[in-house]
Motif scaffolding. Sequence first.
Motif, PDB file in Angstrom:
ATOM      1  N   GLU A 137       0.849  -1.185   0.000  1.00  0.00           N
ATOM      2  CA  GLU A 137       0.000   0.000   0.000  1.00  0.00           C
ATOM      3  C   GLU A 137       0.886   1.235   0.000  1.00  0.00           C
ATOM      4  OE1 GLU A 137      -2.787   0.978   3.197  1.00  0.00           O
ATOM      5  OE2 GLU A 137      -3.857   2.319   1.825  1.00  0.00           O
ATOM      6  N   VAL A 138       0.606   2.139  -0.932  1.00  0.00           N
ATOM      7  CA  VAL A 138       1.393   3.366  -1.058  1.00  0.00           C
ATOM      8  C   VAL A 138       0.545   4.544  -0.600  1.00  0.00           C
ATOM      9  CG1 VAL A 138       2.535   4.911  -2.693  1.00  0.00           C
ATOM     10  CG2 VAL A 138       2.791   2.429  -2.931  1.00  0.00           C
ATOM     11  N   CYS A 143      -3.271   1.998  -3.871  1.00  0.00           N
ATOM     12  CA  CYS A 143      -2.874   3.400  -3.748  1.00  0.00           C
ATOM     13  C   CYS A 143      -4.131   4.247  -3.799  1.00  0.00           C
ATOM     14  CB  CYS A 143      -1.921   3.745  -4.896  1.00  0.00           C
ATOM     15  SG  CYS A 143      -1.283   5.414  -4.804  1.00  0.00           S
ATOM     16  N   VAL A 190      -3.934   9.380  -3.489  1.00  0.00           N
ATOM     17  CA  VAL A 190      -2.540   9.808  -3.527  1.00  0.00           C
ATOM     18  C   VAL A 190      -2.200  10.484  -4.855  1.00  0.00           C
ATOM     19  CG1 VAL A 190      -0.143   8.997  -3.566  1.00  0.00           C
ATOM     20  CG2 VAL A 190      -1.742   8.037  -1.905  1.00  0.00           C
ATOM     21  N   LEU A 198       4.702   2.197  -9.591  1.00  0.00           N
ATOM     22  CA  LEU A 198       3.658   1.311  -9.047  1.00  0.00           C
ATOM     23  C   LEU A 198       3.558   0.046  -9.897  1.00  0.00           C
ATOM     24  CD1 LEU A 198       0.566   3.582  -8.170  1.00  0.00           C
ATOM     25  CD2 LEU A 198       2.170   2.526  -6.580  1.00  0.00           C
ATOM     26  N   LEU A 218      -6.425   1.526  -7.561  1.00  0.00           N
ATOM     27  CA  LEU A 218      -6.152   2.957  -7.393  1.00  0.00           C
ATOM     28  C   LEU A 218      -7.461   3.706  -7.198  1.00  0.00           C
ATOM     29  CD1 LEU A 218      -3.289   2.276  -8.606  1.00  0.00           C
ATOM     30  CD2 LEU A 218      -3.398   4.539  -9.657  1.00  0.00           C
TER      31      LEU A 218
END
Length: 403
Positions: free
Chosen positions: A110-111, A170, A173, A187, A199
Amino acid sequence: MNKPAATPHRCVVCGSGDADTIWSVARTPMHAVRPAGMADIASGFGNLDVAACSGCGHLFNLAFDTEAADELYGALVLTNEPVSPGMIAAVDETAALIMRHLKPSPAVLEVGGGGGALSLALARRSARVDLVEPSRALQPERFVGTGVTLHRAMFPITALAGRRFDAVVCRQVIEHVPDPAPFLTALRASLADDGTAYLEMPSADDILLRHSIVDFHYPHVHYYRRAEMELLLARAGFAVAEVFDIKQGHDMGFLLRAAEPLAREARASSYISPAAFAAALAKRRVRGAQRLAAIDGPIALYGANAYAQALLGLYQENTPFAAVFDDTAAYAGRCVYGPAGEITIEPPRAERFAGMAAIVVAAYLHDAEIARKIAAMGFHGPVYTLRAPGPDAPGLIVSLFDP
Ligand SMILES: [Zn+2]
């Protein structure tokens, strides 16, 4: 109109260097929440100069200061922690949706996970999660023994270079990232060939539909329409498996598979009229000011979030907001702020409500839930929401921008 961009930014979607300003705010807060009584009270402001690309209509803030990104995302205070039953349920639903597409015990990246609520929910469903999040406010102790490994840094990080994950997640973000192409490529490089990416981001289609002026706030550099994001994703090597409307279209979620990157030549182009859009936004701005001016007595905000941040940048110089309530316990001793100074955040209390002439629900995505809570606490004065009136159905609560 039709003036060239003040700074030589290239559109990240089509590469054009020309854009028309459609929305500007001279002094808008950079942070939604910060510690109270900060020494340098004059700092912490930026400009909004949101422009529509002349080539493709993509909306972005020309005045965003890329140099200040580290300060912005190293954030002084964690925001967007789920605090209501509705918000917690939404995190659980997202975790369940992602897990449905994965093999047992998947490795997940997870970003930009904020406080880590989604990572923790995924780990509870037996995923092994690596969380990359730059906020210095994040406490590593929170993740001990949870199956979540925290990397407190900006993505991409060398510690994970070469690692491929079954899922890459993500959320909220990409709209903060000045140059999305290298970020999306990184990614994609983290995703296994048979992996799934998810996303999520705000939808500019929704802003264009509703003319929602509080959705323009400093931390967002870019405002993506669905077609634009699909193009950027294809160029980075993602194939769209499914698209979800989230929060009644306010946000969009993309379920993605690995694919071959699409050539750079392909363009998204769909016409918007910058002049008509700018005029509609200006009308909203005037209407909000009129409604606030018509309230006779102290006005409270409910929700110390990005929309309150936008509202303070717009109106605080003329409207002395008397209080800000928020359910986030960790906001004790924190404040919101605007051009006319700071306002300490308080937990909602009936005694404090009683002194208010009106309450404006800034957390508008949860306005119905919050309005019920306010009523249950005995406040019977007018309650407004920052939700822009939509073309689809009238809201349950009166919008501050209702014409
Ligand atoms: Zn463009």
